[in-house]
Design a protein around this motif. Structure first.
Motif: not given
Length: 710
Positions: A3, A40, A445-446, A473-474, A477, A480
């Motif tokens: 991401r 991920a 997840q992100n 923080w992603a 996609d 960042t």
């Protein structure tokens, strides 16, 4: 999908360009496509991470760049070749937010991160394979540095910002980690030679072999140069001549910048261990503008830096636990090869008919022991912890001089090395114990939170605690965002603590460590498979800055914790690959650093820098690269009425032919093609600066290399 810094091809099985997520280099490499369902990559094994660009400097273990808890640049050996660099300084000048200036001490380099500068530049930490190469005497790489060649370098990792939570002292304004080549990186044996401007000649040898399961890598590099002999019009003796009505000054005259370099790197590798040894030998190293900024065309130093380290790894020591132990030894010497003439014959109204002579030297040794571990058994966490100790011993200090501590003449040069009332520095030692703990927690997840703290205890100035935190923080996609905080410290050097019998400055055993708190917001975007850009902004505050303060009495200055600074700025970087054979990279950096008490500019560093490079792989054999570097004007320190140092632009070209004949390669590089007048700011002094016209840097330089692989 990753991401932060990868935009994967939608066509499985094809190779795609991968970009640095936060790095300033805007580098590219290839990665096999990964199934679209892999949304991920934070949890992929380390062996798979080897296929993408990783960085070890930011978190202490190999980490994808998008997880790096710092603003980090990675420069590969291929990038170094495209730059046409022969010395480390030429490489580091391409990093945004990092400017290479030069000190009055033999023109030793100053690596100025984000405007943070001082005479000896102890605020920038340099590591070789993760181990500091800092001399405790001055807190820097040593004033008789003499340059560092690049053939042994595999890659360079640079943190712009604090790193003390992992690396301890002096990881303050930035960290430079030089990773050297091992047996697996050398491949075929290679021999090469170089000729260039300034009567430069050199050569190198790379060889690798194996004995059973032990890999052996050896790299030798040698170079001799007369250096750039550009003219200084007026020096410190010039102003003394005006006071005394004499004409002793050697100015106008050339700077003294010759040096002979010999560098050796040996690496032995086994299944779970690595042994490395290195030698950096410098002979006939000129004194630059003169140690006292009065021209000394004959003065020369020698310096030897010897290092050895052994590390052993225990992968999967228990379930989810990897451990490593390392012991390292470092020895550094700085010795005068002849009488160092601080002021020329006839100085001080003829009181010194043979010149004011002061020839200091020292020898220092260091021993480090580190044990660290990475624990992965707690879900969504990677815990990195370690303990260690460090011992430094200034075991031999020497000095020959023909003056007394009050600057009255002795009449002859006398060896005062064993006289505690005369020698410039007592022999001291330092012990440091430390422990650190860091947790990388992927709490969603992100999202990832990296937090850590390090405790250091020193035998000579006390203890310090340095925390860090990074929220990653992603965002999408291809985007960042990072929010970073770090505290770092700079240990007082032995010189600042203990220097004595010096008519200029006096040590102070009551010094505390300098501290800096830095806040950063970083953003990066892989716009498409061809385009990457990133932006970060920063703010920092410095407390207890160690400076030499004017005091009454025989000694004019004493080191004290007397400074406070604040700074802010931004760095932007861009990478663009319009076609497979063409790559463009560029960056811009802005900084403003001020004294918190006077609100005056700190000066002696550019507020603006712009760098750009174009690489064209014209054929499988021929690579053509050009680069331009614009350095903005540099303000003066408070009280210095001189106009700012002018901005300048350098343009360089490199043409490289790989295997133009079977196993033969050739390169031709031209640096500062238009012979711009480069100047590094000279220090301010009352009533006038010792060298009013600043320090002249190299002009046009042509370098040709020929290499044979066998």
């Amino acid at each position: 999908m990753h991401r932060c810094d990868l935009l994967l091809s939608e066509h499985l099985g094809r190779w795609v360009v991968v970009r640095n997520m936060i790095a300033a280099g805007c580098l590219a490499l290839s990665l096999p496509a990964i199934a679209a369902g892999d949304d991920a990559l934070w949890d992929i094994p380390l062996e798979e991470l080897g296929q993408i660009r990783v960085v070890s400097i930011a978190s202490g273990t190999e980490t994808p760049l998008d997880k790096a808890a710092a603003v980090t640049s990675v420069i590969s050996a291929d990038d170094i070749a495209a730059i046409g660099a022969t010395d480390l300084d030429q490489v580091l000048e391409t990093v945004p937010g990092l400017h290479v200036n030069h000190s009055d001490q033999a023109f030793s380099p100053k690596y100025i991160f984000r405007g943070i500068t001082s005479s000896n530049n102890p605020q920038a930490l340099m590591l070789i394979n993760g181990i500091p190469v800092t001399t405790m005497m001055y807190g820097n790489r040593g004033n008789a540095w003499g340059g560092m060649p690049v053939k042994a370098i595999k890659r360079i990792e640079v943190i712009r910002g604090p790193g003390s939570a992992l690396y301890g002292a002096d990881a303050y304004s930035g960290v430079i980690n030089i990773i050297t080549k091992g047996p697996e990186d050398i491949g075929d044996e290679t021999i090469g030679g170089r000729v260039g401007s300034f009567d430069t000649r050199g050569g190198w040898l790379e060889a690798a072999s194996a004995v059973g399961d032990v890999g052996i890598g050896l790299i030798l590099e040698y170079e001799t140069t007369e250096g750039w002999r550009r003219t200084i019009e007026s020096d410190a003796q010039t102003s003394l001549d005006q006071q005394f009505g004499t004409s002793a000054s050697l100015a106008p005259g050339p700077v003294n910048t010759g040096v002979d370099q010999l560098d050796t790197r040996l690496e032995l590798t086994g299944d779970q261990w690595i042994f490395r040894a290195g030698l950096q030998n410098r002979d006939n190293l000129g004194t630059g503008p003169g140690i006292a900024q009065a021209l000394d065309p004959q003065g020369q130093f020698s310096s030897r830096r010897v290092n050895a380290d052994f590390s052993y790894q225990w992968p999967d020591l228990t379930d989810g636990l990897d451990a490593e132990a390392r012991i390292s030894y470092f020895n550094i010497t700085q010795e005068p090869e002849n009488d160092i003439v601080l002021y020329p014959p006839g100085a001080f109204g003829g009181a010194f008919p043979n010149g004011l002579i002061g020839s200091p030297g020292y020898k220092e040794q260091q021993l480090r022991l580190d044990v660290s571990a990475v624990y992965l058994a707690i879900r969504n966490h990677r815990i990195h912890t370690g303990v260690g100790s460090f011992w430094a011993d200034l075991y031999e200090v020497t000095e020959k001089k023909n003056f007394n501590p009050d600057l009255s003449p002795k009449g002859a040069v006398v060896d005062v090395s064993d006289d505690p009332n005369e020698v410039w520095m007592p022999e001291e030692d330092r012990v440091n114990y430390y422990a650190f703990l860091q947790d990388e927690w992927q709490f969603a997840q992100n999202w990832q939170l990296v937090s850590g703290v390090r405790f250091d205890d020193y035998s000579d100035f006390g203890s310090t605690v340095n925390p860090r935190a990074a929220l990653i923080w992603a965002t999408t996609d291809t985007m960042t965002t990072k929010l970073l905080y770090g505290r770092a410290f700079r240990a007082p050097s032995l010189n600042e603590l203990y220097v004595a019998n010096n008519p200029v400055a006096l040590g102070n055993t009551e010094l505390d460590a300098e501290t800096i708190d830095t806040f950063e917001l970083a953003f990066s975007h892989q716009l498409d498979a061809q385009t990457f850009y990133g932006l970060n902004v920063f703010y920092y505050e410095i407390e207890d800055l160690i400076t030499a303060v004017a005091v009454p009495g025989q000694v004019s200055q004493e080191y004290r914790n007397s400074g406070e600074r604040r700074g802010h700025g931004a760095e932007f970087e861009l990478g663009y690959r319009p076609m497979e054979s063409v790559e463009v990279s560029a960056n811009y950096a802005y900084q403003e650093s001020t004294d918190k008490r006077s609100d005056a500019a700190v000066g002696e560093a550019p507020n603006h820098q712009v760098y750009g490079r174009l690489e064209w792989q014209a054929t499988p054999v021929w690579l053509i690269a050009t680069q331009a570097n614009w350095v903005g004007e540099q303000d003066r320190v408070s009280g210095d009425s001189r106009a700012p140092v002018d901005n300048y632009t350098t343009v360089s070209f490199t043409v490289r032919a790989t295997d133009f004949l079977s196993d033969w390669s050739f390169s031709l590089s031209a640096h500062n093609v238009f012979d711009a007048d480069l100047r590094a700011p000279s220090p301010f002094a009352e009533p006038v600066p010792s060298i009013p016209g600043d320090f002249p840097m190299p002009g046009r330089e042509i370098v040709a290399e020929l290499q044979y692989r066998f």
